[in-house]
Design a protein around this motif. Structure first.
Motif, PDB file in Angstrom:
ATOM      1  N   SER A  44      -5.273   6.629  -0.874  1.00 25.14           N
ATOM      2  CA  SER A  44      -5.336   5.218  -1.239  1.00 25.14           C
ATOM      3  C   SER A  44      -6.121   4.452  -0.178  1.00 25.14           C
ATOM      4  N   CYS A  45      -6.963   3.521  -0.616  1.00 28.94           N
ATOM      5  CA  CYS A  45      -7.825   2.777   0.300  1.00 28.94           C
ATOM      6  C   CYS A  45      -7.225   1.414   0.622  1.00 28.94           C
TER       7      CYS A  45
ATOM      8  N   LEU B 249     -14.586   4.740  -1.977  1.00 28.46           N
ATOM      9  CA  LEU B 249     -13.318   4.062  -2.224  1.00 28.46           C
ATOM     10  C   LEU B 249     -13.322   2.632  -1.702  1.00 28.46           C
TER      11      LEU B 249
ATOM     12  N   LEU C 118       1.061   4.144  -2.902  1.00 24.74           N
ATOM     13  CA  LEU C 118       0.835   5.550  -2.564  1.00 24.74           C
ATOM     14  C   LEU C 118       2.022   6.416  -2.974  1.00 24.74           C
TER      15      LEU C 118
ATOM     16  N   ALA D 180       0.834  -1.212   0.000  1.00 23.08           N
ATOM     17  CA  ALA D 180       0.000   0.000   0.000  1.00 23.08           C
ATOM     18  C   ALA D 180       0.863   1.253   0.000  1.00 23.08           C
TER      19      ALA D 180
ATOM     20  N   GLN E  49      -7.940   0.901  -4.777  1.00 21.47           N
ATOM     21  CA  GLN E  49      -8.265   2.135  -5.484  1.00 21.47           C
ATOM     22  C   GLN E  49      -7.554   3.312  -4.826  1.00 21.47           C
ATOM     23  N   ALA E  50      -7.216   4.288  -5.632  1.00 21.08           N
ATOM     24  CA  ALA E  50      -6.569   5.507  -5.132  1.00 21.08           C
ATOM     25  C   ALA E  50      -7.124   6.695  -5.897  1.00 21.08           C
TER      26      ALA E  50
ATOM     27  N   ARG F 178      -2.620   8.619   2.894  1.00 23.20           N
ATOM     28  CA  ARG F 178      -2.597   9.884   2.141  1.00 23.20           C
ATOM     29  C   ARG F 178      -1.166  10.419   2.073  1.00 23.20           C
TER      30      ARG F 178
ATOM     31  N   LEU G 226      -7.556   4.637   5.175  1.00 22.33           N
ATOM     32  CA  LEU G 226      -6.947   5.209   3.989  1.00 22.33           C
ATOM     33  C   LEU G 226      -5.525   5.621   4.319  1.00 22.33           C
TER      34      LEU G 226
ATOM     35  N   VAL H 242      -2.712  12.349  -2.680  1.00 22.95           N
ATOM     36  CA  VAL H 242      -3.036  11.000  -3.141  1.00 22.95           C
ATOM     37  C   VAL H 242      -3.684  10.290  -1.963  1.00 22.95           C
TER      38      VAL H 242
END
Length: 346
Positions: A184-185, A290, A115, A111, A294-295, A323, A321, A182
């Motif tokens: 991201s989940c 989200l 990111l 992850a 997915q991002a 970030r 998430l 950005v």
């Protein structure tokens, strides 16, 4: 993977512009990328080496796909938000941290690689001492004590449309802002209903009356410093910027800056315009729920973002998430850099 729900409410006068785009990685590309990222050590140990390695990795994306991501950060006429889908995920995910900080139990860094890799295509990730203690990767997680706050710890209150801004001694909180975020989940909320919203300044401007737009383009507003700064540095007292407009820049390519922690209008007309602005943001916003893999790429100058309410259970399976804050260049905020870390700013 669960389908993404995207809702777009058109502006009062529809205009020929694309402010939202969705990009999906082919399965083979996802798997090849994931295989490389699973071997990634903790990128924070040597961040510049990691960013260089991730740039090599993400440069292997198909040319057309890679260009779409690069163009997002390059050009004024590109969408202000892009949803990247079918990204690789960590093989196993520990419990969602309860304190809003990074997990100490995470054993892989897919992850984080996703990111930071996407961030490196847009610019340079930066940290701020008063936001997540200067970390480059921010874990955005509901925290019980912050459930009703206008911060990333919240869940019970609609997080109003805002920009991510920086307190700055120069009095302009929009200058040292990240150019991009950005998001991201890693894990969805329990019901899968948490929505992230984005309203583009181009759509907002088109939906406003000329008189209202003129007010919002006038220096009649003072932004409050971010909630983390007010809480941790100012002892809970508001710290206001100099008077600034909400919307500025070229008529066809405007930018916008709104403080999540409160905006102080200086006149009755400015107060009415600010209320109208939040309403119009809801009308023209794109909405995405989200899902893992997915991002969102968010231009923090072209538009503003928000988050819906959702139910947090604080059971280790809450929404999670990650970030980053990204600048196209760190050079023009060099006056803010700390002695300890050239990517971390005051």
């Amino acid at each position: 993977m669960t389908a993404t729900t995207v809702h777009t409410v058109p502006a009062t006068e529809p205009v020929a512009r694309e402010t939202f785009r969705e990009i999906a990685l082919p399965d083979a590309v996802r798997d090849a990328l994931g295989e490389q990222l699973e071997r990634l050590p903790d990128p924070n140990i040597d961040i510049d080496h990691s960013m260089t390695r991730l740039l090599q990795t993400f440069a292997t994306l198909p040319t057309a796909l890679l260009q779409q991501i690069l163009d997002f950060g390059r050009h004024i006429d590109t969408p202000g938000v892009s949803l990247i889908s079918n990204l690789p995920v960590d093989p196993e995910l520990p419990d969602t941290p309860s304190d809003g900080g990074p997990s100490r139990e995470k054993t892989s860094f897919v992850a984080e690689g996703v990111l930071l890799g996407l961030s490196g295509l847009l610019g340079e990730p930066m940290g701020v001492l008063t936001e997540k203690a200067g970390q480059l990767v921010h874990d955005v997680i509901p925290v019980q004590g912050g459930a009703r706050t206008q911060t990333n710890q919240g869940s019970e209150t609609f997080l109003n449309f805002h920009s991510d801004i920086m307190h700055d001694v120069i009095g302009r909180y929009d200058v040292a802002n990240p150019d991009f975020l950005v998001l991201s989940c890693l894990r969805s909320d329990h019901e899968g209903v948490a929505g992230t919203f984005y309203a583009d300044a181009r759509d907002i401007s088109a939906a406003l009356t000329p008189e209202m737009l003129d007010t919002l383009r006038s220096p009649l507003f003072r932004l409050n410093a971010p909630g983390s700064y007010v809480r941790d540095v100012a002892g809970g007292q508001d710290v206001l910027s100099e008077p600034v407009p909400m919307i500025s820049g070229h008529h066809d390519f405007p930018e916008i800056a709104i403080s999540a922690n409160g905006v102080h209008p200086l006149t009755t007309g400015a107060r009415e315009a600010l209320e109208t602005l939040q309403q119009v943001c809801r009308q023209v916003a794109h909405s995405v729920q989200l899902r893992p893999g997915q991002a969102l790429l968010i231009n923090n100058r072209k538009g503003v973002h928000a988050r819906s309410t959702f139910t947090a259970r604080y059971d280790g399976r809450d929404r999670w998430l990650q970030r980053t804050y990204v600048r196209r260049s760190l050079w023009n905020v060099r006056y803010r850099v700390t002695e300890q870390n050239r990517r971390v700013h005051y």
